[in-house]
Each structure stands twice: as C-alpha cells, then as structure tokens.
Design an enzyme around this catalytic site. Structure first.
Site, PDB file in Angstrom:
ATOM      1  N   GLU A  87      -1.082   5.091   0.452  1.00  0.00           N
ATOM      2  CA  GLU A  87      -0.754   4.733   1.839  1.00  0.00           C
ATOM      3  C   GLU A  87      -0.003   3.401   1.847  1.00  0.00           C
ATOM      4  OE1 GLU A  87      -4.143   3.444   4.362  1.00  0.00           O
ATOM      5  OE2 GLU A  87      -2.582   2.015   4.930  1.00  0.00           O
ATOM      6  N   HIS A  88      -0.460   2.461   1.032  1.00  0.00           N
ATOM      7  CA  HIS A  88       0.226   1.161   0.976  1.00  0.00           C
ATOM      8  C   HIS A  88       1.590   1.269   0.303  1.00  0.00           C
ATOM      9  CE1 HIS A  88      -2.913  -2.034   1.959  1.00  0.00           C
ATOM     10  NE2 HIS A  88      -3.565  -0.905   2.147  1.00  0.00           N
ATOM     11  N   HIS A  92      -5.539   5.616  -0.620  1.00  0.00           N
ATOM     12  CA  HIS A  92      -5.373   4.333   0.069  1.00  0.00           C
ATOM     13  C   HIS A  92      -4.218   3.533  -0.553  1.00  0.00           C
ATOM     14  CE1 HIS A  92      -7.468   0.315   1.382  1.00  0.00           C
ATOM     15  NE2 HIS A  92      -6.304   0.483   1.961  1.00  0.00           N
ATOM     16  N   GLU A 128      -8.596  -6.030  -0.639  1.00  0.00           N
ATOM     17  CA  GLU A 128      -8.986  -5.479   0.662  1.00  0.00           C
ATOM     18  C   GLU A 128     -10.343  -4.778   0.550  1.00  0.00           C
ATOM     19  OE1 GLU A 128      -6.241  -2.565   2.239  1.00  0.00           O
ATOM     20  OE2 GLU A 128      -7.638  -1.977   3.807  1.00  0.00           O
TER      21      GLU A 128
HETATM   22 ZN   LIG Z   1      -5.358  -0.889   3.250  1.00  0.00          ZN
END
Ligand SMILES: [Zn+2]
Length: 1025
Positions: free
Chosen positions: A105-106, A102, A203
C-alpha cells in the site's frame, strides 16, 4: 420579542433562500435521474450494466456493472453531492505477518510508470483541491479512496490512482524506504551501528505500543486461526524484516489485478466519463486471471478455547492495580448475508449499548473493570463476523467472576428478551443516521460496503436499509422470541468461542527490545564485509535520492486560477428567544433540527476550571427531572440524535491575549421530536441529578480509561497542546481542558476513594454554566420548520428562566464583542482579555512507556485577523510538503510530521517518531530552509492549493454558520482572509519566516512524549514529568 423574530424569519424565507434552494434541488434530481436511464445489459466502455436500483432512503441511484474482459466490478452511486468520491479496493489476503499488503500500500504510492517521480501521492496533496486522499490496509482488503468537488481534479486524481495501483514502479529503493532496511544509524558514518529502519516498520512498532490494538490483534488471530485472519496484515514488527522485495512484487502481480478489483464511484459527476477513463487508462491493458484470493470459512471448533497474552503496563491507568483485560469472543455468521448481519448488529447494540443494556448493567455497573474491553460488540470486518464481550481495567483474580457474569447475562437475555421501547430507540437511531447529511457521505458509503462486497456480498442490498428494517419488524411480529432465539443459537450453543485474557508484564518492553535486538544481530551476523559496504552505500544512495530536488512536472496539477476567487456566503438571521440571542440558519437538513448553545464560564471560580471537562461528560448522563439515568438515556435514544456538552476554548481572532471560555451544548432530533428534545434540556437545566455516587464513579472510570487509551493514538495532539501552554492565555486553558494536565487530573479523580467532594462541586459548576444570562444559541433547520423551531426554543427559554441570574465574572478584564460588527443583532461574545500576559519559554518531557516519540515545538505568532496570518498558514503547508515531510518521515522514519498554523500559534510536530531531540533540529533546519529563500513559485502555488482545499472543504448543513457563531469570524472576514491567501508571495513568506520563526524572534515552547530519554535527562533545560 418572539413575534419579531418570526416575522423576520418569514421575510427571510421569501427573500433569501429561493435562489440557493432551487439550485440545490435542481442538482439533486439530475444526477440521480441520469443514472436511472441506464438499463441492465447495456454496454458502456467495456463494462456491462448489471443492475440499476433506486435507493430513496439515501437519495441515490445505484448502478452495478462488471468489466467484460477482466471481470472487475464497479458500483456507482449517483447522488446530489458535489463531493465526488472514487475508490478502488483489492482483496488482499496475506498468509504471513510480514505486512506485505501494508508495505505494498505504501510502495505503490511511491511512483508509477506514467508518473515516475518520487512519491506522486504526497505531491498530489499539493496539486489538487481534494477533500480527501488516503489509502487503507484492512484485514483482507486494501482500499485507495479520494474525493474532490472539482471535475478536472477528479480526472487528474483518477489518473494518478489508477496508474499507482496498476502500474507502480515498485523500485527496490522504495521498498527499503517504506518497508524495512538495515542501515547505519547515522547513514553517513560507516562505523555507526546498523539498525532497522523503514516507515512501515516504525509505524507498526508505534501501533503495537497501543495495548488496545495488541489485544484486538491477538483476539482476531486466535479466533480465526486457520487462514488469513491468523496473521497481522499490517505487519508484525519482528516479522517485517523477513519480507523480500521479490515477494512484494509477486504479491502485487496476483492481488492488484482488475480481476481482483472493486471500483466505487459516488457523487454528481457522470458515470460514463469515469468508466471511459478507467477502461482507457487501466483495464484495457489486462486479461482476466483467477486471483484465487477467496477466504474459506473458518472450520468450527467443537469446544470453546481459552488463551492468555501480555502487554506493557499503562503508566496512566486509572487504577494501576487493575490492568487486566478479559473478553469472550464468538464466531458468528457470514457477513454477506445482509439481513443476518443487520439483525446481529442490532442485537449487539441491544446487548451492550447504553446504561439500559443487560451487559452494561451486569458488567460495567458493578465496577469490576473500568470499561468494556477495547474489542466489544459486533465486528463485521472479517468474512465471518464476531461478537465480543468483556472488561478492561480489571483485577486478574476477577476473571472467573467475569466469565460467570457473561454466561449468566446471556441466560437472562434468552429468558426475558428486550423491552420493545429499546428496540424502537435503536430503529429510531437508524432513521436519524440515514437522514443526517455528512460531508464525507461518499467515503462513509465506501467503507460501509467494503467488507461485505469484498467477499462478494451484494453492496446494493446493504444500502437498502429500510428494507432490512421492514424485514426485521416482520420477523419480530411473526416470532416474538426472534432475538432470543438468535442469542441461543449464536452465543449459548456456540462452541466456537474464545476467552482471551491479557495482563501487564513489567518486562514486556524489555522483552520486545531484546527480541528486536536478537533479530537484528541475526541479520547482522549473516553479513559479509561486502554486504556491509553495500548497506552503507545503499544508505547513502537513499539519502541522496531523498535529498534530491524532485522534478514533479509529469504530474497533473490544478492552478491557483482554478480556485474560486470568492466563497459562497452562508445567510443567517439573528434573533432572540426568551431574551437569549439566537442565530438561525436555514439549511436543507433533511428533516433534522440541530441545536447548539454556547455558555460562558466567566463567572466560574477558577479553582473549578479543571472540573469542567468532567462536568461536560456527565451532565447529560446522570438523570434529570423525573428521569433516572437509565430512563434519561432511553429518552435521549428515542427522541434525539444524541445530546452532548463539551468544553470550549476559542482564541480571539484579533488579539492573541484574548479568548472566550465556555461550554457548548449540542443536540439534534427529527422535526417531530423538537418538543421532547427541549424538554430533556429543560430537565437538565432545572433539575439535574448529581447525587448518585455509584453512577458518577462508573462515568469517571470510563472517562479516565478513555483518556489514557487515547494517548498512543493522539500523542502529537497532546505534545502540541503542551508546547503551546505558556504561549497564550488560551493555550493555558487548552492544556487544562484538553491536554496532559486533564489526563492526569482525571486519573487523580478516578483514584479517589470517595467522590463526594466531586459531587458537591457539580451543582456549583452547573449554576455558573447553565445560566441563560450567559448564553447564546444557534439553530439549523429547514426553512419550513424554522419558525416552529424558534417557537419551541422560546418556550424552552421560558422553562429554564429560573436559572437566569446575573453573576459577576471572576475576572475584571472582560470585553464584550458583538458578532455582527454593526452590533444590531445582540449576539456577542464575552472575551477575557489578559493584555499583561507574559509568554514564557518551556521545554517539557513526558516519559511514557512507548517505543516512539511525539515531538512538538510551538511559536507564538499572530491571531487570525493579522495580515501575516495568511503567509504563516501557507508557510506551514509549504514547509511540511517541501521540507519537513522529507526530513521527518522519509529520512527520520517517523510516521508523519509537519507544521501548522492555528490558534495564533505556529506549531511543528512529529507523529510516531523514532527520534526525539533530533527532530527538533529538523524543525530548525526547516526554518533555515525557508529563510534561505530557496523555494519556487511552483512551491508557493502548491501550498496555496493545499491550503485552499482545506479552506473550501465542504460543510454539512448541520454545521453551516458555526464558525460565525462560535468564534465570531464572519463570512466577510473569511473572504478577506481568502484574498490575503491569494496575495501571499515569495517576499511575504520570507518576511513572515524572518519575523516569526528566526531563533530568538518569538517565544516558543517545546514538548515531547516518549520513552526514557538519556539526552533529555542530562539536559537541565528540560522539565521531566
Ligand atoms: Zn501505513
């Protein structure tokens, strides 16, 4: 009347559609036909064609290829659709919960070798006409899709995406910003305490405030305890600070490699161009590796397991005494077996969908819980699928009972099987799904095939749905017990099953906070003085980097001149049916008919207004005419693509203090079922059944639960709606229908021991709303079918004529506004005009058990038709991209934030925000930034592109003409607005900001949803709820 309509329609067919239809058809065959020319074995730009398959059901040709040097796989779906899509997905199978896939991904979106500027991904949002851009981290893959209707834009975005995923900078600073970091609470103050910060960290903290997600995560981790599904791929908040920058880079090197990649392209652009670009810009620079990312099968348990977890209590639970969840989850077969997956998915629907399914009857109707557990039914997102069944909103002591019911219901299913008619209804639903044209078809396909393809299943086989349907029918013919045998095998005899219960714990949040504090202290105590100094300096450096004006000139961009100066107009024809005005819109709907009716609620007594959403959610589900609710549900499934009613609040486009209030009826069906669909509506109009209190209670519980569950996900919507509540009359009604007021009202209804009072109000509401005297209709269908649809509508209107009654509106100030400015058509809207409305300033705080805030501030501005509206729209976009994003997300650590213009209001918002009142000052600073005029022509152009990509986003045939029908905004008015958007200048932006956003200029409202807040509590200007 009818004859007139019909002849007018016939004329229409001859005149109007010829040109448009033909271009559509021409396009439709060319992309597909071109793709059919490819042959297996053919070499194309470093790829070899493996297979070419026509899929007539979905009007596409699939071309499967593999890349010779690296083994990368590519699937192209050639289809007559200008909304072209690209996606690349990597199999990402983490073995810990640090959230490495994750965070990666960012971070890959934070800059790449060819495009080294900060955050090219977000910057491209404003330099492109994309219809979609995003990235997702799933359990076991990470996907990067975009779509656009513009060829040049496609190439630009493809370059950005390829460079981002294969050649990202992965700077240490990006990792700290996006992942996690220790930093002084106030970065400029060395003496302020050290805290955890980071976008993904916050998040995931926000995500885990959602009990549904907490439950789903535990369930998956415990059902597949031996490999990648045992960890949290998105990141477990307290495990995130264990990740290092080095580990992140290592994960990238092994997982984001062509040998571990699957490319998908979709649409009418030529495949060869895509392949050439992918090869030249990325694949040619790699050699094959063995990525070693396969997921092994989960070893089967020899006996079932049970487990228990806790969660935070839900302040909005419909019944505070019933907050437990329990479900039983079964490990099923491998998802790469396409037909087995199809069968199990269907079986799952038969078992749990709708009031005729055995589990609905056995679990929902006895009202042991408020709804099915948040995880329910077939889940094919893991290599081996699972099926879950259980309840939420139940009492802890009912656990035994629920387990017993589940086991007994399975026995019953094995014994009696399913009715043939229910199976037919499901196959009918599949037929409709295949025919329905959505605007994001490419994206739907990409996500539909992603999981199976990720584990080397055949994506093309998945697309050939009608093959699976035929095979299913044969299997059922050969063995009438086909489905029952599956239930026996996968459920009754399956020892790999987990019973997981979850109950609220009053000290849950406290324990979480304590665990975080301990983790923090442990990190801090290991720091030397030099470390602390470094942290302080890093914080300052990050702040400086974030505050720096960025040179984005390395990025490709479309120009404002690339935007079409005019928009295509949607031809519609106005007519009447049984005295009711109708808008007809001929569209390539692929054999479906779409029906809508807007019914005014101007005559409804005002004290009943809060009940309207409830009325809408039950009116198509309580039974009607000769049908009880089970039979009705069966007919809806068998004959339609669904029937629904929803509340409508439409602010007027010319006057802020005028609005239309009503409900919208909506349904669709295959052409052959038109008479059946209208028969169902007739029965609902003429003889709805409201007397079944038990049925109503079930529906009320489910609605209340759904509303309560939706808040952690849509908190910003609730904050925005509340902030606008006292700014316009439409805002007030919007809060009543869609805001926190409605959530609380439904909770109150759900808590009522006796629903008879509600039952008595429903027929009254029905008499006011389902009244042909207050109605206008819209039909979207193919030209060939339109006159038949019109005849059927006419006969429907005859059937319901008995409900027609002229009633007096409850307010005197009603203004009738024709939709066609010439007034010839008879289609009009009856608006409420409250010209004496006094907007007022109000600050509301909702204390909720979340670790994050949702903040909004709304300013009363101007209606759509006002000349400043375009400037305000561009202003909102520019402030979001150039200021608010940086302040609220990058510096503030919120998941998102920005401003938008809509409904006459200029509204700021933040999403999953660690800050509350500080974000309000960020909004203010945003205004100061604009008023200082320190923005460039490039900034304005980018905002224009971004606004136009929304304005020009594709509209599905089912929705064409809808804007005119609902809000009376004609294509001419839209074109006028379009020209205003083009004309927006530096000066008009400055003027608009000064005129509307300056302190004290206009009335504004503020709302925050979030955890206990000392600052707000001490400030008497806030209303705390
Ligand atoms: Zn995210």
């Amino acid at each position: 009347m009818f004859r007139q309509t019909k002849s007018a329609l016939q004329k229409l067919q001859q005149l109007r559609f010829t040109a448009q239809q033909q271009t559509w058809r021409l396009n439709s065959s060319s992309a597909k036909e071109r793709a059919c020319q490819y042959r297996a074995g053919q070499k194309l730009h470093g790829f070899t064609v493996r297979e070419v398959v026509e899929v007539p059901d979905l009007f596409l040709t699939a071309v499967k290829l593999s890349h010779d040097a690296t083994g990368a796989q590519h699937l192209h779906a050639a289809r007559d659709d200008s909304n072209n899509l690209f996606s690349v997905q990597f199999r990402t199978t983490p073995m810990d919960s640090t959230g490495v896939p994750h965070i990666l991904e960012h971070t890959v979106l934070c800059g790449s070798h060819r495009f080294p500027c900060r955050d090219p991904f977000f910057k491209m949002l404003n330099r492109s006409l994309s219809t979609f851009m995003n990235a997702f981290t799933a359990n076991d893959y990470t996907m990067y899709p975009f779509s656009t209707q513009n060829r040049k834009d496609f190439q630009n975005l493809l370059s950005i995406y390829l460079d981002a995923v294969f050649f990202p900078c992965l700077r240490e600073q990006d990792f700290w910003q996006e992942g996690w970091r220790l930093e002084n609470e106030t970065p400029t103050d060395f003496n302020s305490p050290l805290v955890f910060k980071g976008v993904v960290f916050n998040e995931m903290k926000g995500a885990f405030s959602d009990n549904e997600l907490v439950y789903a995560q535990h369930l998956q981790n415990k059902l597949y305890p031996d490999h990648t599904y045992a960890v949290v791929s998105g990141g477990e908040p307290l495990a995130i600070p264990d990740l290092t920058w080095e580990q992140l880079r290592q994960f990238h090197a092994t997982h984001y490699h062509p040998s571990n990649a699957r490319f998908f392209t979709y649409g009418d652009l030529p495949l060869e161009q895509h392949l050439q670009q992918i090869e030249a810009e990325a694949l040619s620079k790699f050699q094959r590796i063995d990525p070693n990312t396969e997921v092994p099968p989960q070893p089967h348990w020899s006996s079932p397991r049970e487990d228990h977890v806790t969660c935070t209590p839900d302040a909005l639970a419909p019944d505070p005494a019933r907050q437990d969840t329990l479900c039983v989850s079964y490990l099923l077969g491998d998802i790469t077996d396409t037909f087995e997956g199809f069968t199990l998915r269907l079986l799952s629907s038969l078992m749990i969908s709708g009031p005729n399914s055995p589990f609905y009857k056995a679990l929902i109707e006895p009202k042991i819980g408020s709804d099915f557990s948040s995880v329910v039914g077939y889940d094919g997102s893991t290599k081996e699928a699972s099926f879950s069944i259980g309840l939420q909103g139940m009492k802890e002591e009912d656990a035994g009972k629920v387990k017993q019911i589940i086991s007994r219901t399975l026995d019953d299913i094995i014994e009696v099987g399913f009715e043939q008619e229910r199976i037919e209804a499901l196959l009918h639903r599949i037929e409709i799904q295949m025919k329905h044209q959505s605007t994001n078809f490419g994206l739907s396909l990409a996500s539909y095939i992603a999981s199976s393809w990720n584990h080397d299943g055949d994506p093309v086989e998945l697309l050939q749905l009608s093959d699976s349907v035929a095979k299913f029918r044969r299997a059922l013919e050969e063995n009438p017990r086909f489905l029952q045998d599956k239930v026996q095998l996968y459920f009754k005899e399956n020892t790999h099953r987990l019973t997981l219960s979850m109950s609220p714990d009053e000290s849950y949040l406290e324990k979480q906070a304590k665990a975080e504090e301990e983790k923090l202290q442990k990190k801090i105590s290991a720091l030397s003085d030099a470390d602390r100094k470094e942290i302080y300096e890093n914080g300052l450096a990050l702040l400086a980097a974030q505050s720096q004006t960025q040179d984005a000139s390395c990025l490709p961009a479309l120009k404002v001149s690339d935007i079409e100066p005019t928009m295509p107009f949607t031809p519609v024809q106005d007519g009447t049916a049984g005295g009711v005005p109708v808008q007809f819109c001929e569209q390539p709907t692929n054999g479906l008919v779409y029906f809508r009716a807007a019914c005014s609620l101007n005559t409804l007594p005002e004290d009943l207004r809060l009940y309207v959403p409830l009325f809408c959610s039950v009116i198509t589900k309580m039974g009607c005419g000769a049908l009880d609710y089970r039979q009705q549900s069966q007919q809806v499934e068998l004959r339609t693509g669904g029937m629904s009613v929803s509340p409508l609040v439409t602010p007027d486009s010319t006057q802020l203090d005028m609005y239309e209030q009503g409900v919208l009826l909506y349904s669709s069906c295959l052409e052959r079922n038109l008479p059946h669909m209208f028969q169902l509506w007739s029965d609902i109009f003429n003889s709805p059944r409201f007397d079944d209190e038990e049925r109503l209670r079930v529906l009320v519980m489910m609605s209340a639960q759904e509303l309560a569950n939706g808040i952690p996900d849509s908190g910003h919507m609730y904050a925005m709606i509340r902030a606008g509540r006292h700014l316009s009359p439409a805002g007030e009604l919007n809060e009543a229908f869609n805001g926190m007021e409605q959530v609380k009202f439904m909770k109150k209804i759900a808590e009522m021991p006796d629903l008879n009072k509600v039952i008595r109000t429903l027929p009254t509401i029905k008499r006011h709303l389902l009244n042909p005297d207050n109605m206008r209709c819209a039909v979207n269908a193919t030209p060939q079918k339109m006159s038949d649809a019109s005849a059927q509508l006419e006969s429907f209107m005859k059937d319901v004529a008995g409900n027609r009654k002229t009633r007096k509106p409850v307010r005197s100030n009603i203004i009738e506004r024709p939709i066609d400015p010439t007034g010839a058509s008879g289609l009009s809207r009856k608006l409420i005009s409250e010209l004496n409305f006094q907007p007022c300033q109000m600050k509301t705080f909702f204390q909720l058990p979340f670790p994050v805030n949702f903040v909004s501030e709304s300013v009363r501005a101007v209606p759509f038709a006002h000349e400043d509206y375009a400037s305000l729209g561009i202003l909102a976009r520019m402030m979001t991209a150039k200021f608010l994003h940086g302040e609220i997300r990058e510096k503030g650590g919120a998941y998102g934030g920005g401003a938008r213009m809509g409904g006459g209001l200029f509204t700021f918002y933040s999403y999953r925000d660690p800050n509350s009142v500080q974000t309000l000052s960020a909004f203010r600073r945003g205004v100061d930034w604009v008023k200082s005029g320190r923005f460039t022509q490039q900034d304005i152009d980018e905002a224009k592109l971004s606004v136009f990509s929304a304005v020009d986003s594709p509209v599905a045939p089912a929705r064409k003409g809808l804007g005119r029908f609902l809000s009376g905004v004609t294509d001419e008015a839209l074109q006028e607005h379009r020209e205003r958007l083009f004309a927006v200048s530096h000066k008009s932006l400055l003027d608009a900001a000064r005129r509307y956003l300056g302190a004290g200029q206009r009335t504004c409202g503020v709302a925050i949803l979030g955890p206990e807040n000392e600052t707000i509590k001490k400030d008497p200007s806030w209303i705390v709820k």
